[in-house]
Design a protein around this motif. Structure first.
Motif, PDB file in Angstrom:
ATOM      1  N   TYR A  86      51.434-103.014  18.959  1.00  0.00           N
ATOM      2  CA  TYR A  86      52.654-102.323  19.396  1.00  0.00           C
ATOM      3  C   TYR A  86      52.416-100.837  19.669  1.00  0.00           C
ATOM      4  O   TYR A  86      53.350-100.115  19.992  1.00  0.00           O
ATOM      5  N   HIS A  87      51.175-100.381  19.544  1.00  0.00           N
ATOM      6  CA  HIS A  87      50.844 -98.986  19.849  1.00  0.00           C
ATOM      7  C   HIS A  87      50.266 -98.823  21.254  1.00  0.00           C
ATOM      8  O   HIS A  87      49.763 -97.750  21.580  1.00  0.00           O
ATOM      9  N   THR A  88      50.314 -99.866  22.062  1.00  0.00           N
ATOM     10  CA  THR A  88      49.762 -99.798  23.418  1.00  0.00           C
ATOM     11  C   THR A  88      50.644-100.599  24.372  1.00  0.00           C
ATOM     12  O   THR A  88      51.270-101.578  23.946  1.00  0.00           O
ATOM     13  N   PRO A  89      50.673-100.225  25.646  1.00  0.00           N
ATOM     14  CA  PRO A  89      51.363-101.066  26.623  1.00  0.00           C
ATOM     15  C   PRO A  89      50.414-102.094  27.265  1.00  0.00           C
ATOM     16  O   PRO A  89      50.789-102.789  28.181  1.00  0.00           O
ATOM     17  N   ARG A  90      49.188-102.206  26.754  1.00  0.00           N
ATOM     18  CA  ARG A  90      48.155-103.020  27.395  1.00  0.00           C
ATOM     19  C   ARG A  90      47.796-104.267  26.575  1.00  0.00           C
ATOM     20  O   ARG A  90      46.641-104.666  26.499  1.00  0.00           O
ATOM     21  N   GLN A  91      48.788-104.922  26.018  1.00  0.00           N
ATOM     22  CA  GLN A  91      48.532-106.076  25.155  1.00  0.00           C
ATOM     23  C   GLN A  91      47.806-107.214  25.876  1.00  0.00           C
ATOM     24  O   GLN A  91      46.869-107.798  25.332  1.00  0.00           O
ATOM     25  N   TYR A  92      48.256-107.551  27.062  1.00  0.00           N
ATOM     26  CA  TYR A  92      47.648-108.658  27.804  1.00  0.00           C
ATOM     27  C   TYR A  92      46.149-108.428  27.977  1.00  0.00           C
ATOM     28  O   TYR A  92      45.339-109.341  27.833  1.00  0.00           O
ATOM     29  N   GLU A  93      45.797-107.181  28.245  1.00  0.00           N
ATOM     30  CA  GLU A  93      44.385-106.836  28.443  1.00  0.00           C
ATOM     31  C   GLU A  93      43.564-107.064  27.170  1.00  0.00           C
ATOM     32  O   GLU A  93      42.400-107.480  27.243  1.00  0.00           O
ATOM     33  N   ILE A  94      44.149-106.797  26.009  1.00  0.00           N
ATOM     34  CA  ILE A  94      43.438-107.052  24.751  1.00  0.00           C
ATOM     35  C   ILE A  94      43.072-108.530  24.665  1.00  0.00           C
ATOM     36  O   ILE A  94      41.921-108.889  24.399  1.00  0.00           O
ATOM     37  N   PHE A  95      44.055-109.393  24.884  1.00  0.00           N
ATOM     38  CA  PHE A  95      43.798-110.830  24.762  1.00  0.00           C
ATOM     39  C   PHE A  95      42.859-111.326  25.856  1.00  0.00           C
ATOM     40  O   PHE A  95      42.032-112.210  25.611  1.00  0.00           O
ATOM     41  N   ALA A  96      42.939-110.747  27.043  1.00  0.00           N
ATOM     42  CA  ALA A  96      42.001-111.118  28.114  1.00  0.00           C
ATOM     43  C   ALA A  96      40.572-110.757  27.722  1.00  0.00           C
ATOM     44  O   ALA A  96      39.638-111.530  27.969  1.00  0.00           O
ATOM     45  N   GLN A  97      40.385-109.602  27.110  1.00  0.00           N
ATOM     46  CA  GLN A  97      39.046-109.202  26.673  1.00  0.00           C
ATOM     47  C   GLN A  97      38.542-110.087  25.542  1.00  0.00           C
ATOM     48  O   GLN A  97      37.367-110.471  25.515  1.00  0.00           O
ATOM     49  N   LEU A  98      39.420-110.424  24.601  1.00  0.00           N
ATOM     50  CA  LEU A  98      39.005-111.311  23.514  1.00  0.00           C
ATOM     51  C   LEU A  98      38.614-112.678  24.053  1.00  0.00           C
ATOM     52  O   LEU A  98      37.659-113.297  23.574  1.00  0.00           O
ATOM     53  N   ASP A  99      39.326-113.144  25.063  1.00  0.00           N
ATOM     54  CA  ASP A  99      38.974-114.393  25.724  1.00  0.00           C
ATOM     55  C   ASP A  99      37.606-114.269  26.395  1.00  0.00           C
ATOM     56  O   ASP A  99      36.754-115.143  26.251  1.00  0.00           O
TER      57      ASP A  99
END
Length: 193
Positions: A86-99
């Motif tokens: 919740y400290h970033t507007p880039r959540q989708y990108e986090i999960f894409a990178q983890l994938d």
């Protein structure tokens, strides 16, 4: 979920959860990503005092997204995203990178929106103050930065988008200062493949 695993701790702060993953969870190795150098220095001091062998941990200082982009697929089994989402507007990108990295399991602890319609996948954009410990880190030095708080349904959708099976663990009774979990303003969730 952590025993024998190679764990990635996103926004690891002073390493408290990385230490717990090693000592209580039985992780084989933990890599923490943290923007603040002073937090990493504290983590290394604590790890040294606790006798944690240096080959069992690593800390990367820098922007989470830059660090993730430079990491090698297959290097991690489990990712912990605790108190950062919740400290970033880039959540989708986090999960894409983890994938992209091939992470099998994801543990998320996040503030979430309380909505009257719990199945609605919403994200609320917010300005968040910067600079103090526990607040968002802005490398540009601004007094505020953009963040976003997801609904519980949005969080589940991001995990499901990348093939993680979502489960919401039942939490034991919590002390009064942690009642935000009971009231629905914060959640813990697992994503498993």
């Amino acid at each position: 979920m952590l025993a024998g695993r190679r764990v990635l701790d996103i926004a690891s702060h002073d390493g408290r959860f990385a230490l717990a993953a090693l000592e209580s969870g039985g992780a084989a190795h933990v890599t923490g990503i943290e923007a603040r150098g002073e937090a990493i220095a504290r983590a290394r001091t604590v790890f040294d005092r606790c006798g944690i062998a240096p080959e069992r941990h690593d800390f990367v200082q820098g922007d989470v997204f830059d660090a993730l982009a430079g990491m090698t697929p297959g290097a991690f089994d489990t990712a912990m995203v605790l108190g950062f989402l919740y400290h970033t507007p880039r959540q989708y990108e986090i999960f894409a990178q983890l994938d992209r990295l091939g992470v099998r399991d994801v543990i998320v602890d996040s503030m979430v929106l309380r909505t009257k319609k719990p199945r609605r996948a919403l994200v609320e954009m917010r300005w968040e103050p910067t600079g103090r410990e526990g607040q968002i880190f802005d490398p540009r030095g601004r007094a505020r930065a953009l963040s976003a708080v997801p609904s519980r349904a949005a969080l589940a959708m991001w995990l499901e988008e990348f093939g993680w099976q979502v489960s919401w663990p039942s939490l034991p009774p919590v002390p009064e200062d942690a009642k935000v979990y009971d009231r629905g303003g914060r959640v813990a969730v697992f994503g498993r493949r």
